[in-house]
Design a protein around this motif. Structure first.
Motif, PDB file in Angstrom:
ATOM      1  N   THR A   2       0.824  -1.207   0.000  1.00  0.00           N
ATOM      2  CA  THR A   2       0.000   0.000   0.000  1.00  0.00           C
ATOM      3  C   THR A   2       0.859   1.258   0.000  1.00  0.00           C
ATOM      4  OG1 THR A   2      -1.727  -1.196   1.196  1.00  0.00           O
ATOM      5  CG2 THR A   2      -1.860   1.204   1.203  1.00  0.00           C
ATOM      6  N   ILE A   3       1.936   1.250   0.774  1.00  0.00           N
ATOM      7  CA  ILE A   3       2.867   2.391   0.786  1.00  0.00           C
ATOM      8  C   ILE A   3       3.436   2.608  -0.609  1.00  0.00           C
ATOM      9  CG2 ILE A   3       5.089   3.214   1.641  1.00  0.00           C
ATOM     10  CD1 ILE A   3       2.910   3.447   3.729  1.00  0.00           C
ATOM     11  N   GLN A   4       3.744   1.524  -1.305  1.00  0.00           N
ATOM     12  CA  GLN A   4       4.280   1.643  -2.653  1.00  0.00           C
ATOM     13  C   GLN A   4       3.276   2.311  -3.592  1.00  0.00           C
ATOM     14  OE1 GLN A   4       7.377   1.009  -3.930  1.00  0.00           O
ATOM     15  NE2 GLN A   4       7.948   0.736  -1.783  1.00  0.00           N
ATOM     16  N   ILE A   5       1.992   1.981  -3.459  1.00  0.00           N
ATOM     17  CA  ILE A   5       0.967   2.611  -4.301  1.00  0.00           C
ATOM     18  C   ILE A   5       0.893   4.110  -4.013  1.00  0.00           C
ATOM     19  CG2 ILE A   5      -1.527   2.754  -4.716  1.00  0.00           C
ATOM     20  CD1 ILE A   5      -1.627  -0.292  -4.251  1.00  0.00           C
ATOM     21  N   ILE A   6       0.864   4.476  -2.736  1.00  0.00           N
ATOM     22  CA  ILE A   6       0.806   5.901  -2.364  1.00  0.00           C
ATOM     23  C   ILE A   6       2.028   6.640  -2.903  1.00  0.00           C
ATOM     24  CG2 ILE A   6       0.862   7.511  -0.421  1.00  0.00           C
ATOM     25  CD1 ILE A   6      -0.718   5.376   1.180  1.00  0.00           C
ATOM     26  N   GLN A   7       3.181   6.026  -2.740  1.00  0.00           N
ATOM     27  CA  GLN A   7       4.434   6.661  -3.141  1.00  0.00           C
ATOM     28  C   GLN A   7       4.593   6.740  -4.649  1.00  0.00           C
ATOM     29  OE1 GLN A   7       8.374   5.866  -0.982  1.00  0.00           O
ATOM     30  NE2 GLN A   7       8.589   4.577  -2.806  1.00  0.00           N
ATOM     31  N   ASP A   8       4.287   5.658  -5.350  1.00  0.00           N
ATOM     32  CA  ASP A   8       4.555   5.594  -6.784  1.00  0.00           C
ATOM     33  C   ASP A   8       3.442   6.191  -7.637  1.00  0.00           C
ATOM     34  OD1 ASP A   8       6.827   4.276  -5.996  1.00  0.00           O
ATOM     35  OD2 ASP A   8       6.112   2.284  -6.566  1.00  0.00           O
ATOM     36  N   ASP A   9       2.182   6.071  -7.176  1.00  0.00           N
ATOM     37  CA  ASP A   9       1.056   6.457  -8.018  1.00  0.00           C
ATOM     38  C   ASP A   9       0.410   7.781  -7.633  1.00  0.00           C
ATOM     39  OD1 ASP A   9       1.433   4.067  -9.353  1.00  0.00           O
ATOM     40  OD2 ASP A   9      -0.038   2.984  -8.152  1.00  0.00           O
ATOM     41  N   PHE A  10       0.663   8.263  -6.429  1.00  0.00           N
ATOM     42  CA  PHE A  10       0.032   9.516  -5.987  1.00  0.00           C
ATOM     43  C   PHE A  10       1.066  10.560  -5.592  1.00  0.00           C
ATOM     44  CE2 PHE A  10      -3.176   6.220  -5.403  1.00  0.00           C
ATOM     45  CZ  PHE A  10      -4.227   6.783  -6.117  1.00  0.00           C
ATOM     46  N   PHE A  11       1.894  10.276  -4.605  1.00  0.00           N
ATOM     47  CA  PHE A  11       2.931  11.220  -4.202  1.00  0.00           C
ATOM     48  C   PHE A  11       4.149  11.063  -5.111  1.00  0.00           C
ATOM     49  CE2 PHE A  11       1.456  11.432   0.532  1.00  0.00           C
ATOM     50  CZ  PHE A  11       0.384  12.229   0.147  1.00  0.00           C
ATOM     51  N   ASN A  12       3.955  11.381  -6.387  1.00  0.00           N
ATOM     52  CA  ASN A  12       5.023  11.171  -7.373  1.00  0.00           C
ATOM     53  C   ASN A  12       5.361  12.427  -8.161  1.00  0.00           C
ATOM     54  OD1 ASN A  12       2.807  11.441  -9.039  1.00  0.00           O
ATOM     55  ND2 ASN A  12       2.815   9.312  -9.753  1.00  0.00           N
ATOM     56  N   ASN A  13       4.848  13.583  -7.707  1.00  0.00           N
ATOM     57  CA  ASN A  13       5.051  14.875  -8.390  1.00  0.00           C
ATOM     58  C   ASN A  13       4.442  14.918  -9.790  1.00  0.00           C
ATOM     59  OD1 ASN A  13       6.465  16.292  -6.326  1.00  0.00           O
ATOM     60  ND2 ASN A  13       8.281  15.048  -6.775  1.00  0.00           N
ATOM     61  N   GLN A  14       3.557  13.977 -10.071  1.00  0.00           N
ATOM     62  CA  GLN A  14       2.817  13.991 -11.338  1.00  0.00           C
ATOM     63  C   GLN A  14       1.308  13.962 -11.054  1.00  0.00           C
ATOM     64  OE1 GLN A  14       4.488  11.380 -14.468  1.00  0.00           O
ATOM     65  NE2 GLN A  14       6.114  10.918 -13.002  1.00  0.00           N
ATOM     66  N   ALA A  15       0.850  12.900 -10.449  1.00  0.00           N
ATOM     67  CA  ALA A  15      -0.554  12.873 -10.035  1.00  0.00           C
ATOM     68  C   ALA A  15      -0.790  13.861  -8.906  1.00  0.00           C
ATOM     69  CB  ALA A  15      -0.944  11.470  -9.587  1.00  0.00           C
ATOM     70  N   TRP A  16       0.208  14.023  -8.018  1.00  0.00           N
ATOM     71  CA  TRP A  16       0.115  14.917  -6.864  1.00  0.00           C
ATOM     72  C   TRP A  16       1.521  15.224  -6.387  1.00  0.00           C
ATOM     73  CZ3 TRP A  16      -4.296  17.202  -6.055  1.00  0.00           C
ATOM     74  CH2 TRP A  16      -4.591  17.846  -4.851  1.00  0.00           C
ATOM     75  N   ALA A  17       1.665  16.302  -5.640  1.00  0.00           N
ATOM     76  CA  ALA A  17       2.984  16.608  -5.089  1.00  0.00           C
ATOM     77  C   ALA A  17       3.423  15.502  -4.138  1.00  0.00           C
ATOM     78  CB  ALA A  17       2.938  17.947  -4.350  1.00  0.00           C
ATOM     79  N   ASP A  18       4.731  15.307  -4.026  1.00  0.00           N
ATOM     80  CA  ASP A  18       5.259  14.268  -3.152  1.00  0.00           C
ATOM     81  C   ASP A  18       5.364  14.812  -1.733  1.00  0.00           C
ATOM     82  OD1 ASP A  18       6.496  12.223  -1.873  1.00  0.00           O
ATOM     83  OD2 ASP A  18       8.353  12.275  -3.047  1.00  0.00           O
ATOM     84  N   PHE A  19       4.362  14.490  -0.910  1.00  0.00           N
ATOM     85  CA  PHE A  19       4.378  14.924   0.482  1.00  0.00           C
ATOM     86  C   PHE A  19       4.996  13.875   1.398  1.00  0.00           C
ATOM     87  CE2 PHE A  19       0.943  17.517  -1.313  1.00  0.00           C
ATOM     88  CZ  PHE A  19       1.308  18.778  -0.843  1.00  0.00           C
ATOM     89  N   GLY A  20       5.584  12.839   0.805  1.00  0.00           N
ATOM     90  CA  GLY A  20       6.202  11.783   1.578  1.00  0.00           C
ATOM     91  C   GLY A  20       7.596  12.129   2.047  1.00  0.00           C
ATOM     92  N   PRO A  21       8.259  11.182   2.718  1.00  0.00           N
ATOM     93  CA  PRO A  21       9.587  11.443   3.305  1.00  0.00           C
ATOM     94  C   PRO A  21      10.680  11.678   2.278  1.00  0.00           C
ATOM     95  CG  PRO A  21       8.999   9.123   3.501  1.00  0.00           C
ATOM     96  CD  PRO A  21       7.777   9.821   3.023  1.00  0.00           C
TER      97      PRO A  21
END
Length: 353
Positions: free
Chosen positions: A150-169
């Motif tokens: 699930t973390i991989q989906i959030i990181q790769d598909d959403f917080f990827n600076n394309q679909a959404w800004a990367d607000f992750g670590p």
């Protein structure tokens, strides 16, 4: 008009009135035996605020439940979010219905200050939509707990600076990721709360994984609740392997084996579990979800360890189709033989357990 005809009309009217009364009694009995939400109790250990309860389609009411502990009949101010399909609108609804002691806070302020962590059962949009959309205005330092997948989906598909800004670590560092190990038998502390968590795997259209979270009070080992994300029945969820053989993971059975001792010890206060469709839905169109008959079959496995009379079963993720909620309520009541204490969460109506 003849006397006999008058009698027939009179009898017909009496029958019609009797049927209306019987229907009304049936509805009342259903409401009495299948409650919407449990009310406040001096013995409550947890306080749950449904921010969203439906299984997709209605973007204003998607799966999201705030959870905190209760001390001296008062909810604490440190909440965790179990899935986050709808956040802001759900908070606005909850504030309007006076769910929180801190009534002076706006929805945005509450989200920033009192929601301490996010627990994401799987990466489908109806479970993360609100958390993703509200991330630009959230407070930094919070943790996202989930399976590695699930973390991989959030990181790769959403917080990827394309679909959404990367607000992750690895980007703007607003959030931390905490990968939970489903093979571990230990619970870990949730920062800035008095809660611990342990994770379990679920099948949501194999091989796609969902998860369940066992949340326990750190100061009261006798109190836990179990929150399940989307899941299909063990007898249906299967994996076709490379050699074309079929493997049934049976993750629910494994989960019930772990929950059994908690039920016996009266430590499990509630289970939040999905029923997406009524029994009319064919098995090949469940897409990793449960119906009333499948839920009861799964719960009967857990009940084989001990009576479930002290465990609240909150039915989540009902698809917002016309008449579906009422039909599922009726089917669960009629087929459960009063073995379970079902409640049906509504957005903004708190649950005490």
């Amino acid at each position: 008009m003849t006397i006999s005809r008058k009698k027939r009309i009179y009898v017909g009217i009496l029958i019609g009135v009797a049927m209306l009364i019987l229907s009304a009694v049936t509805v009342v009995l259903l409401v009495i035996n299948v409650k919407s939400t449990p009310e406040k109790s001096k013995s409550s250990s947890f306080y749950i605020v449904p921010l969203g309860t439906s299984g997709g389609l209605d973007e204003s009411n998607l799966s999201s439940y705030l959870l905190t502990t209760v001390n001296e009949s008062t909810p604490n101010s440190a909440y965790i979010s179990l899935d986050s399909g709808t956040l802001r609108h759900g908070l606005e609804m909850a504030i309007k219905q006076n769910c929180f002691p801190s009534q002076s806070l706006t929805a945005e302020q509450f989200l920033q200050e009192q929601v301490k962590a996010y627990f994401i059962s799987h990466g489908h949009l109806d479970h993360i939509n609100g958390f993703i959309l509200n991330s630009p205005n959230d407070k930094s330092g919070k943790t996202i707990f989930a399976l590695n997948e699930t973390i991989q989906i959030i990181q790769d598909d959403f917080f990827n600076n394309q679909a959404w800004a990367d607000f992750g670590p690895h980007g703007l560092k607003l959030y931390n990721y905490q990968i939970l190990d489903p093979l571990s038998t230990n619970s870990i502390p949730i920062p800035n709360t008095d809660l611990n968590v342990r994770i379990f795997r679920l099948c949501h259209t194999c091989p796609f994984l969902s998860s369940a979270f066992l949340i326990s009070r750190r100061d009261e080992s006798s109190a836990s609740i179990l929150y399940l994300g989307d899941t299909g029945p063990d007898d249906i969820e299967k994996i076709v392997q490379a050699d074309n053989s079929t493997y049934y993971p049976r993750y629910l059975e494994q989960l019930w084996q772990t929950m059994g001792p908690l039920v016996v010890a009266n430590q499990l206060k509630a289970i939040l579990i999905e029923v997406s469709y009524s029994n009319e839905r064919p098995d090949h169109l469940l897409f990793g979800h449960l119906t009333p008959k499948w839920l009861l079959k799964e719960l009967d496995v857990l009940r084989s360890y001990h009576s479930m009379e002290n465990v609240t079963i909150a039915v989540t993720h009902i698809k917002p189709e016309e008449g579906s909620r009422e039909k599922i309520m009726r089917q669960l009541k009629e087929e459960s033989n009063s073995n379970y204490n079902f409640v049906f969460p509504r957005q903004g109506e708190p649950i005490w357990v």
